[in-house]
Motif scaffolding. Structure first.
Motif, mmCIF file in Angstrom:
data_model
loop_
_atom_site.group_PDB
_atom_site.id
_atom_site.type_symbol
_atom_site.label_atom_id
_atom_site.label_comp_id
_atom_site.label_asym_id
_atom_site.label_seq_id
_atom_site.Cartn_x
_atom_site.Cartn_y
_atom_site.Cartn_z
ATOM 1 N N THR A 17 0.617 -1.229 0.154
ATOM 2 C CA THR A 17 -0.020 0.019 0.006
ATOM 3 C C THR A 17 0.824 1.356 -0.007
ATOM 4 N N LEU A 18 1.935 1.253 0.768
ATOM 5 C CA LEU A 18 2.934 2.370 0.835
ATOM 6 C C LEU A 18 4.114 2.374 -0.088
ATOM 7 N N ARG A 36 4.283 8.114 6.423
ATOM 8 C CA ARG A 36 3.487 8.048 5.523
ATOM 9 C C ARG A 36 2.097 7.422 5.847
ATOM 10 N N TRP A 37 2.055 7.075 7.184
ATOM 11 C CA TRP A 37 0.872 6.442 7.962
ATOM 12 C C TRP A 37 -0.011 7.465 8.480
ATOM 13 N N ASP A 38 -0.720 8.346 7.707
ATOM 14 C CA ASP A 38 -1.526 9.222 7.970
ATOM 15 C C ASP A 38 -3.108 8.652 8.263
ATOM 16 N N SER A 39 -4.157 9.759 8.394
ATOM 17 C CA SER A 39 -5.506 9.083 8.363
ATOM 18 C C SER A 39 -5.878 8.551 7.426
ATOM 19 N N ILE A 40 -5.619 9.239 6.259
ATOM 20 C CA ILE A 40 -6.041 8.463 5.077
ATOM 21 C C ILE A 40 -5.485 7.149 4.714
ATOM 22 N N GLU A 41 -4.323 7.033 4.644
ATOM 23 C CA GLU A 41 -3.685 5.890 4.599
ATOM 24 C C GLU A 41 -3.916 4.724 5.502
ATOM 25 N N ASN A 42 -4.360 5.214 6.663
ATOM 26 C CA ASN A 42 -4.979 4.308 7.761
ATOM 27 C C ASN A 42 -6.110 3.541 7.271
ATOM 28 N N LEU A 43 -7.048 4.399 6.562
ATOM 29 C CA LEU A 43 -8.296 3.586 5.662
ATOM 30 C C LEU A 43 -7.968 2.716 4.908
ATOM 31 N N ASN A 44 -6.941 3.186 3.975
ATOM 32 C CA ASN A 44 -6.483 2.431 2.904
ATOM 33 C C ASN A 44 -5.876 1.233 3.510
ATOM 34 N N LEU A 45 -4.870 1.302 4.387
ATOM 35 C CA LEU A 45 -4.393 0.172 4.936
ATOM 36 C C LEU A 45 -5.258 -0.684 5.641
ATOM 37 N N LEU A 46 -6.286 -0.554 6.524
ATOM 38 C CA LEU A 46 -7.142 -1.449 7.088
ATOM 39 C C LEU A 46 -8.065 -2.082 5.920
ATOM 40 N N THR A 47 -8.464 -1.361 5.131
ATOM 41 C CA THR A 47 -9.284 -1.866 3.992
ATOM 42 C C THR A 47 -8.412 -2.999 3.447
ATOM 43 N N ALA A 48 -7.254 -2.871 2.861
ATOM 44 C CA ALA A 48 -6.475 -3.824 2.346
ATOM 45 C C ALA A 48 -6.102 -4.962 3.256
ATOM 46 N N ILE A 49 -5.975 -4.782 4.528
ATOM 47 C CA ILE A 49 -6.036 -5.805 5.492
ATOM 48 C C ILE A 49 -7.465 -6.752 5.429
ATOM 49 N N GLU A 50 -8.412 -5.910 5.379
ATOM 50 C CA GLU A 50 -9.949 -6.607 5.635
ATOM 51 C C GLU A 50 -10.024 -7.548 4.035
ATOM 52 N N LYS A 51 -9.731 -6.854 3.141
ATOM 53 C CA LYS A 51 -9.921 -7.723 1.708
ATOM 54 C C LYS A 51 -8.982 -8.926 1.628
ATOM 55 N N LEU A 53 -7.846 -10.537 4.241
ATOM 56 C CA LEU A 53 -8.077 -11.981 4.986
ATOM 57 C C LEU A 53 -9.518 -12.176 5.217
ATOM 58 N N GLY A 54 -10.400 -11.503 4.215
ATOM 59 C CA GLY A 54 -11.852 -11.709 4.614
ATOM 60 C C GLY A 54 -12.414 -11.515 5.833
ATOM 61 N N ILE A 55 -11.911 -10.343 6.607
ATOM 62 C CA ILE A 55 -12.413 -9.940 7.830
ATOM 63 C C ILE A 55 -13.006 -8.548 7.791
ATOM 64 N N LYS A 56 -13.593 -8.137 8.851
ATOM 65 C CA LYS A 56 -14.086 -6.683 8.810
ATOM 66 C C LYS A 56 -13.774 -6.195 10.299
ATOM 67 N N PHE A 57 -13.219 -5.244 10.205
ATOM 68 C CA PHE A 57 -13.007 -4.297 11.583
ATOM 69 C C PHE A 57 -14.179 -3.663 11.962
ATOM 70 N N ALA A 58 -14.386 -3.606 13.089
ATOM 71 C CA ALA A 58 -15.452 -2.877 13.581
ATOM 72 C C ALA A 58 -15.244 -1.496 13.797
ATOM 73 N N PHE A 59 -15.847 -0.598 13.728
ATOM 74 C CA PHE A 59 -15.785 0.860 13.720
ATOM 75 C C PHE A 59 -14.928 1.250 15.023
ATOM 76 N N GLU A 60 -15.214 0.639 16.091
ATOM 77 C CA GLU A 60 -14.638 0.824 17.386
ATOM 78 C C GLU A 60 -13.248 0.473 17.473
ATOM 79 N N GLN A 61 -13.009 -0.855 16.593
ATOM 80 C CA GLN A 61 -11.604 -1.241 16.530
ATOM 81 C C GLN A 61 -10.886 -0.313 15.761
ATOM 82 N N MET A 62 -11.392 0.418 14.521
ATOM 83 C CA MET A 62 -10.661 1.365 13.829
ATOM 84 C C MET A 62 -10.148 2.569 14.732
ATOM 85 N N LEU A 63 -10.997 2.837 15.152
ATOM 86 C CA LEU A 63 -10.799 4.255 16.116
ATOM 87 C C LEU A 63 -9.926 3.929 17.369
#
Length: 83
Positions: A17-18, A36-51, A53-63
């Motif tokens: 991603t980076l 380079r790990w800013d708030s926008i990249e954080n969303l990109n990174l977490l989305t890539a990890i979800e895809k 591994l086929g998982i979904k982070f809870a909103f509370e986990q992301m925060l």
């Protein structure tokens, strides 16, 4: 999956991603010490990890994420809940 396996996958995703094939992560790596790990990249990174591994982070986990270690803990938790 254990935290070391989660770290390996997280590192692969961060590298891709980076666009930094030499990036080395530790559980302590955070947005404070990885420029380079800013708030926008954080969303990109977490989305890539979800895809990946086929998982979904809870909103509370992301925060709650403050470090790579936090990501790894949530990956382990979500993967084990998926099975």
């Amino acid at each position: 999956m254990n935290k070391e396996e989660a770290l390996s996958i997280t590192q692969e995703v961060f590298r891709s991603t980076l666009e930094d094939k030499d990036l080395e992560l530790a559980f302590e790596t955070s947005q404070d010490n990885l420029e380079r790990w800013d708030s926008i990249e954080n969303l990109n990174l977490l989305t890539a990890i979800e895809k990946r591994l086929g998982i979904k982070f809870a909103f509370e986990q992301m925060l709650a994420i403050r470090s790579v270690g936090d990501i790894c803990e949530f990956v382990v938790l979500n993967v084990s809940n998926k099975d």
